[in-house]
Structure formats: C-alpha cells, structure tokens
Design a protein around this motif. Structure first.
Motif, PDB file in Angstrom:
ATOM      1  N   ALA A 194       0.833  -1.197   0.000  1.00 53.87           N
ATOM      2  CA  ALA A 194       0.000   0.000   0.000  1.00 53.87           C
ATOM      3  C   ALA A 194       0.870   1.251   0.000  1.00 53.87           C
ATOM      4  N   GLN A 195       1.924   1.245   0.818  1.00 55.51           N
ATOM      5  CA  GLN A 195       2.791   2.423   0.879  1.00 55.51           C
ATOM      6  C   GLN A 195       3.546   2.620  -0.431  1.00 55.51           C
ATOM      7  N   SER A 196       3.940   1.505  -1.060  1.00 53.06           N
ATOM      8  CA  SER A 196       4.677   1.649  -2.320  1.00 53.06           C
ATOM      9  C   SER A 196       3.771   2.223  -3.413  1.00 53.06           C
ATOM     10  N   LEU A 197       2.448   2.138  -3.212  1.00 55.42           N
ATOM     11  CA  LEU A 197       1.517   2.730  -4.189  1.00 55.42           C
ATOM     12  C   LEU A 197       1.221   4.185  -3.847  1.00 55.42           C
ATOM     13  N   GLY A 198       1.834   4.695  -2.788  1.00 54.19           N
ATOM     14  CA  GLY A 198       1.672   6.106  -2.447  1.00 54.19           C
ATOM     15  C   GLY A 198       0.613   6.379  -1.398  1.00 54.19           C
ATOM     16  N   MET A 199       0.130   5.337  -0.717  1.00 56.04           N
ATOM     17  CA  MET A 199      -0.854   5.583   0.346  1.00 56.04           C
ATOM     18  C   MET A 199      -0.132   6.022   1.616  1.00 56.04           C
ATOM     19  N   THR A 200      -0.797   6.887   2.372  1.00 59.26           N
ATOM     20  CA  THR A 200      -0.229   7.306   3.649  1.00 59.26           C
ATOM     21  C   THR A 200      -0.528   6.229   4.689  1.00 59.26           C
ATOM     22  N   ARG A 201       0.075   6.386   5.867  1.00 59.74           N
ATOM     23  CA  ARG A 201      -0.137   5.401   6.930  1.00 59.74           C
ATOM     24  C   ARG A 201      -1.617   5.283   7.282  1.00 59.74           C
ATOM     25  N   LEU A 202      -2.274   6.424   7.343  1.00 60.68           N
ATOM     26  CA  LEU A 202      -3.688   6.424   7.739  1.00 60.68           C
ATOM     27  C   LEU A 202      -4.555   5.738   6.671  1.00 60.68           C
ATOM     28  N   GLN A 203      -4.281   6.063   5.387  1.00 56.94           N
ATOM     29  CA  GLN A 203      -5.032   5.428   4.293  1.00 56.94           C
ATOM     30  C   GLN A 203      -4.791   3.928   4.293  1.00 56.94           C
ATOM     31  N   THR A 204      -3.545   3.531   4.525  1.00 60.51           N
ATOM     32  CA  THR A 204      -3.207   2.111   4.553  1.00 60.51           C
ATOM     33  C   THR A 204      -3.973   1.402   5.658  1.00 60.51           C
TER      34      THR A 204
ATOM     35  N   GLU B  86       4.659  13.876   1.585  1.00 61.18           N
ATOM     36  CA  GLU B  86       5.578  14.123   0.464  1.00 61.18           C
ATOM     37  C   GLU B  86       6.256  12.825   0.030  1.00 61.18           C
ATOM     38  N   VAL B  87       6.621  12.002   1.028  1.00 60.82           N
ATOM     39  CA  VAL B  87       7.220  10.707   0.705  1.00 60.82           C
ATOM     40  C   VAL B  87       6.222   9.870  -0.088  1.00 60.82           C
ATOM     41  N   ALA B  88       4.961   9.904   0.378  1.00 61.58           N
ATOM     42  CA  ALA B  88       3.920   9.116  -0.281  1.00 61.58           C
ATOM     43  C   ALA B  88       3.740   9.571  -1.726  1.00 61.58           C
ATOM     44  N   ARG B  89       3.758  10.885  -1.952  1.00 62.34           N
ATOM     45  CA  ARG B  89       3.580  11.413  -3.301  1.00 62.34           C
ATOM     46  C   ARG B  89       4.681  10.920  -4.236  1.00 62.34           C
ATOM     47  N   LYS B  90       5.923  10.855  -3.698  1.00 61.83           N
ATOM     48  CA  LYS B  90       7.028  10.387  -4.538  1.00 61.83           C
ATOM     49  C   LYS B  90       6.926   8.891  -4.795  1.00 61.83           C
ATOM     50  N   ARG B  91       6.466   8.147  -3.763  1.00 62.86           N
ATOM     51  CA  ARG B  91       6.324   6.700  -3.955  1.00 62.86           C
ATOM     52  C   ARG B  91       5.280   6.393  -5.022  1.00 62.86           C
ATOM     53  N   ALA B  92       4.282   7.269  -5.131  1.00 66.67           N
ATOM     54  CA  ALA B  92       3.212   7.036  -6.097  1.00 66.67           C
ATOM     55  C   ALA B  92       3.753   7.039  -7.526  1.00 66.67           C
ATOM     56  N   VAL B 120      -5.332   7.622  -4.082  1.00 68.78           N
ATOM     57  CA  VAL B 120      -4.150   8.489  -4.044  1.00 68.78           C
ATOM     58  C   VAL B 120      -4.217   9.570  -5.119  1.00 68.78           C
ATOM     59  N   LYS B 121      -4.609   9.163  -6.334  1.00 69.98           N
ATOM     60  CA  LYS B 121      -4.620  10.135  -7.435  1.00 69.98           C
ATOM     61  C   LYS B 121      -5.992  10.764  -7.632  1.00 69.98           C
ATOM     62  N   ARG B 122      -6.965  10.339  -6.814  1.00 65.65           N
ATOM     63  CA  ARG B 122      -8.334  10.874  -6.900  1.00 65.65           C
ATOM     64  C   ARG B 122      -8.916  10.701  -8.298  1.00 65.65           C
ATOM     65  N   ALA B 123      -8.579   9.592  -8.948  1.00 68.15           N
ATOM     66  CA  ALA B 123      -9.127   9.306 -10.270  1.00 68.15           C
ATOM     67  C   ALA B 123     -10.618   9.026 -10.141  1.00 68.15           C
ATOM     68  N   LYS B 124     -11.358   9.316 -11.212  1.00 74.44           N
ATOM     69  CA  LYS B 124     -12.787   8.976 -11.210  1.00 74.44           C
ATOM     70  C   LYS B 124     -12.924   7.466 -11.291  1.00 74.44           C
ATOM     71  N   ARG B 125     -13.880   6.924 -10.575  1.00 76.95           N
ATOM     72  CA  ARG B 125     -14.021   5.478 -10.465  1.00 76.95           C
ATOM     73  C   ARG B 125     -14.221   4.813 -11.834  1.00 76.95           C
ATOM     74  N   GLY B 126     -15.090   5.435 -12.640  1.00 77.81           N
ATOM     75  CA  GLY B 126     -15.377   4.858 -13.948  1.00 77.81           C
ATOM     76  C   GLY B 126     -14.133   4.799 -14.819  1.00 77.81           C
ATOM     77  N   GLU B 127     -13.373   5.897 -14.828  1.00 71.81           N
ATOM     78  CA  GLU B 127     -12.157   5.938 -15.646  1.00 71.81           C
ATOM     79  C   GLU B 127     -11.131   4.942 -15.132  1.00 71.81           C
ATOM     80  N   ALA B 128     -11.044   4.846 -13.783  1.00 69.85           N
ATOM     81  CA  ALA B 128     -10.086   3.913 -13.185  1.00 69.85           C
ATOM     82  C   ALA B 128     -10.425   2.483 -13.589  1.00 69.85           C
ATOM     83  N   ARG B 164      -1.404  -3.645 -11.030  1.00 67.80           N
ATOM     84  CA  ARG B 164      -1.685  -2.706  -9.936  1.00 67.80           C
ATOM     85  C   ARG B 164      -0.635  -1.601  -9.897  1.00 67.80           C
ATOM     86  N   ALA B 165       0.644  -1.981 -10.048  1.00 66.71           N
ATOM     87  CA  ALA B 165       1.709  -0.978 -10.040  1.00 66.71           C
ATOM     88  C   ALA B 165       1.613  -0.071 -11.267  1.00 66.71           C
TER      89      ALA B 165
END
Lengths: 315, 256
Positions: A194-204, B86-92, B120-128, B164-165
């Motif tokens: 989950a974290q590697s996909l960019g989720m935060t701790r709370l979201q995870t 910020e770490v999460a954004r980069k991991r995405a 994480v990216k707030r994509a629309k469900r249908g498009e996702a 998924r990735a």
C-alpha cells in the motif's frame, strides 16, 4: 489394459464398485456415559417440576411484566452503548499502541494496563462516586484559567452515566487488545504494498489493514458483546434499574427471590442465543476472500450435535 | 539536463542495527533502461531496491530518482526529512512488485488495481475501472477481473500485482525477485509481461535470479555481493566474460 500382470489392479477392479458393509465398532463407553447423563437430567427435571419452591407460576407472572421488560430494555441499551464506546476506543487505543511515537504508544499501554488491572465493579463504583473527588466539572482553560461552563458532578454523573463510563472505558481496554491482535495478524507486506503505491499510513490502515484485520477481530468481539450483556448486571450496585436490579426491587417486596432470578436468567439466555446467531452470520460476512475454514461457533456446534451427520452419532 | 539519470545512487550505506547491509553502493540507471541486479542472497540487492522508494531509510550517501533526492530535501548544505505525505507522493511515481505479490486479500483483482488510483490520485471510479480493465487485459487476465487473490495461481497474482503498479503510471518500476516464489512452470508468464514492459521502454530495476532473462532483457547487469557492487556492465560482459573472481564463482554456481 494389456497382458502385463497386475494382480493388485485386478483385485481392486473386482470389488471396488461394491459398497462396504462392515460390522461397525461398538462403543459401550458412549452408551454408559449417555445413560449417566440421561439419569442426571431426569433427576434435575423431576425436581424442577415437583419442587413448588421453583415457583413456576410466579415465573410466568413476571416473565413479561412491565418492570422486567423495562429492565431488559435498559440492559440492552447499556450493552449497545458500552460496546459502541468500547469498539471505538479499542480501535483508537490499538492504533495508539502501534504508533512510532513512544509517548503515544506508552499512553495506550498504560490505558490497557490500568483498566484491565482493576475490577469492573470497582470502576463502576468509582465513577458513581466521582463527585467526591471532583465536586464540580468545568470546561475552560486548565491550570486555573477562565471557565466557560461548570456544573455539579452529582447532577451529571447519574447511575446511567457512571455505568456507561465504567463499562465503555473498561471494554475499550479489552477491545484494544483484540484490535491490536487483528492488526498484527495482517501480513506486513500488505502495508508495504500500500505504501509503495503512495498511500499514507492512515489510508493504509483504513483501506487495507483494518478491513483484513476484521476477520480476526469479529469473533472475539462477539464474545465480548455476550460477556458485556451479562456484565451489565453489576450495574445493579449503583441502583440503576437494569434487568437484575428491576428483579431485585420486585423480590425485595414479595420475597420471591428464586422465581425472579429464574426470570432474569431466562432473559439473559434468550438474548445471548440471539447474539450468538448474529455472530455466526457476521463471521461469515467478514470471512470473504479467505479460503481458510472458520472455527465452529456455539450455534454451529449445537446444530451439528442436534442433527449429526453419520460420524458424530452413537453406535 | 536531457541525460539526467532516472536513478542515481552515490555511496549508499544501510545498517540494520549493527549489521551493515549496504556498504557504499554507486549506481546509475538511465531513463528507458532495464537494469538487472544479481548476486547471492544476503548481498543487499533487495534492500537497495527498497531504499529507492524509501521503504528503507539510508544511513549515508545520496539517492536521487529523476533528479530529486529520495526522502529528503536539501537546502544549502542541510538535509530536511520529507513529510509523510511528500514521501507518499514520490512513492506514487515509482511502481514496486514484490516477491510475495502482496495483493490485497480482501479485494478482487479489479479492486486491487483501482484502489490506489482512486484513493491516491483521486481518479474517477469509472475511468479507473476502464484503465484497470485494459491493464489486466494486457497482462492476460481479462477473465479474472472479479476474482479474489486466494483463487488465483502465483503467476496470475504476480501479473495482477504488475497491473496494480502500472495503474499508477509510474516513471520507474522496481521488481523485487518477481518470480522467486513461483512454481517453475509459471515463471515464464510473468517474465513475458516484464519483457513486454521493457519493449515499451519502461525504466526498470529488476532483482532476479533468472540469468537467461537478465541476458535477454537487461541493458545493464549489476553483480552485488556483501553490500557492494562488484561488477556492472552490459550482460554480455558481466554474464559472458566476468572479470572478478566473486562474479565468476557466483555465475559458476547458478549456471552450473
């Protein structure tokens, strides 16, 4: 198939299609045990029917009496509210205990230690008498700052509030341990993915870990609810008219202690049975996506013994 | 600027307690390249991979992904730790595929793939869903959209994990021994998907024990042992004509 000698295969081919009719193994021990149990049950039933002091007609008179039903409803209310507080607090304290911040996790640990380490009965009394410790409760700036509101503790801490606080806070400690075990049962790789996909701790926690922890959390929570139903009877010590105290009030006047305690027991059994059935369906719901077989619940066990399928029966 | 590497590592050190797992790793991965990390178990390959998306914190050295420091922000000569968000954004922006798949067990294949884009990216469900269906089709699982992971084979799970990735549209993909937990006959189907990605020009870092795959797909093969890079270069050189005794010894054992 061919001319090659295959004696074992031949023999199997000759007899395997017939159904086996063997003399079953006898179990004399089971018959003896069964007879002893039947005898004991007969004695108990006989005495229950013939001993007039059971007061079955009195039981009948009071089973649906207004005061008993009112007490039952208050017991159910206490159970529901205390469990709701317990579950919310439990999740909160469990997440706190797993926090990387030592002060936060330390507080979680202290909470569990303190509330599990003292009897619930003591906690109920403590909350009931809290006004001796803090005569007034005020909301404002602490350490002597200005106050926005203040009121007498005696007015706020009614028996109901004392009961809810004591039962809910106490349950929070037990639920925290259950939730923590559930969270720890989820593989670490789930969180990493989950974290590697960019989720935060709370979201995870909210989307990935807690939903999967539910499978481990639900069964003991059902047990806690059933246990809570019965623990609410302790609240009778602060004169809150739940089921037991309602019965006590009645028998303090008519001296029919045994029939009224039977009434109370019947109601506890009825509600416990209903809760057990609910638990069975909840467990099935949260077992989705896992192929692991689930532990047998009380209801399933009773069902299996009532309607045995070959292997369990007496022969 | 035009030749800015996708991954640049300088003197990476990583300790677990007193155990030094990485002892000064220097490595560069250019955009569009496939780099295979090989070496004996315990040599630090997986740990290094996990440092790149900050699942592990490094103790010394500098690590950049697409020109940005991993896990820190530099101002003057001081480093500031990045906030969790910020770490999460980069991991995405970095996809990762794990040895044990780590699919979300309570979600179907499709739900696994759309979860992060929606959350994480707030994509629309249908498009996702459209995009996820397309991706799962690309890895050959169009029939398995609504199946839970427990009902999939290892190879199918790993292909869902790759989809998924990819759903996060990463600029870099990290593979941590993607076929090591698979039955031998299922390895091929996963490697084929990875080869397809390589052909599309995805930048990838692959920790692997599949030498044939490395030889075929890698632009660069890096041999690691005991927390350092022993030898690196094009596959023909490292695998075909290794210069160091340790590389020769390792290859002698795995290719035997």
């Amino acid at each position: 198939m061919s001319a090659a000698p295959a004696p074992a295969g031949d023999r199997a081919g000759a007899v395997s299609s017939e159904e086996i009719t063997a003399v079953p193994v006898r179990h004399p021990g089971r018959w003896v045990a069964g007879a002893v149990i039947a005898l004991v049950v007969a004695i108990v039933v006989h005495s229950a029917v013939t001993n007039p002091r059971f007061g079955w007609s009195t039981v009948g008179d009071y089973l649906f009496s207004h005061r008993i039903i009112h007490g039952l409803l208050l017991t159910l209310l206490l159970t529901v509210v205390a469990m709701a507080i317990g579950i919310v607090l439990g999740v909160l304290i469990a997440v706190m205990r797993l926090s990387p911040n030592p002060l936060v996790s330390g507080f979680g640990g202290f909470y569990v230690w303190f509330l599990r380490g003292t009897p619930v009965l003591v906690q109920i009394l403590f909350w009931f008498f809290i006004s001796a410790l803090y005569p007034t409760i005020s909301i404002g700036i602490p350490f002597g700052g200005p106050e926005a509101f203040h009121f007498g503790a005696n007015a706020v801490i009614t028996p109901f509030v004392a009961a809810i606080l004591a039962l809910g806070l106490n349950e929070g400690a037990y639920m925290a341990e259950i939730v923590r075990a559930g969270i720890l049962s989820v593989d670490e790789g789930q969180g990493e993915a989950a974290q590697s996909l960019g989720m935060t701790r709370l979201q995870t926690m909210r989307r990935i870990v807690l939903p999967q922890a539910m499978r481990v959390i639900v069964p003991p929570t059902g047990n806690e609810t059933i246990s809570m139903l019965k623990t609410t009877s302790l609240v009778s010590v602060v004169a809150y008219t739940e089921l037991l105290y309602s019965a006590q009030l009645i028998y303090s006047v008519n001296y029919q202690q045994i029939p009224l305690l039977i009434v109370v027991s019947i109601w506890y059994l009825v509600v416990t049975t209903i809760l057990s059935i609910g638990q069975y369906f909840l467990e099935r719901r949260f077992g989705r996506g896992s192929s692991r077989t689930q532990r047998e619940t009380l209801v399933q066990r009773v069902w299996r013994y009532a309607f045995p399928r070959h292997e369990g029966g007496m022969t | 600027m035009s030749t800015q590497p996708m991954v640049k590592a300088e003197g990476i050190h990583k300790r677990f307690g007193r155990l030094e797992v990485l002892r000064g790793i220097d490595l560069t991965v250019q955009a569009g390249e496939v780099t295979c990390l090989i070496g004996p178990s315990g040599s630090g390959k997986s740990t290094f991979l996990r440092c790149i998306n900050h699942l592990e914190k490094i103790q010394a050295g500098r690590l950049w992904v697409d020109g940005e420091l991993v896990g820190y922000r530099q101002q003057g000569d001081r480093l500031y730790e990045l906030k969790e968000s910020e770490v999460a954004r980069k991991r995405a922006e970095i996809g990762m595929v794990f040895q044990h798949f780590n699919l979300f067990g309570h979600m179907t294949a499709l739900q696994n793939v759309i979860e992060a884009p929606c959350l994480v990216k707030r994509a629309k469900r249908g498009e996702a869903i459209t995009r996820a269906t397309e991706l799962l089709g690309r890895v050959g699982l169009a029939e398995k959209l609504h199946v839970y992971p427990s009902q999939l084979s290892g190879g199918q799970k790993q292909r869902v994990a790759i989809a998924r990735a990819l759903a996060m549209e990463p600029k870099l993909m990290l593979f941590d021994e993607p076929t090591s937990a698979l039955d031998p006959e299922l390895v091929g189907e996963v490697l084929d998907v990875i080869k397809g990605l390589a052909a599309d020009g995805m930048t990838m870092l692959v920790v692997t024990h599949e030498m044939g795959f490395a030889r075929e797909v890698a632009d660069t093969v890096v041999f690691m042992d005991d927390g350092v890079v022993v030898e690196s270069g094009p596959p023909e050189a490292v695998l075909g004509n290794p210069q160091h005794a340790r590389t020769q010894d390792f290859l002698g054992k795995v290719l035997a």
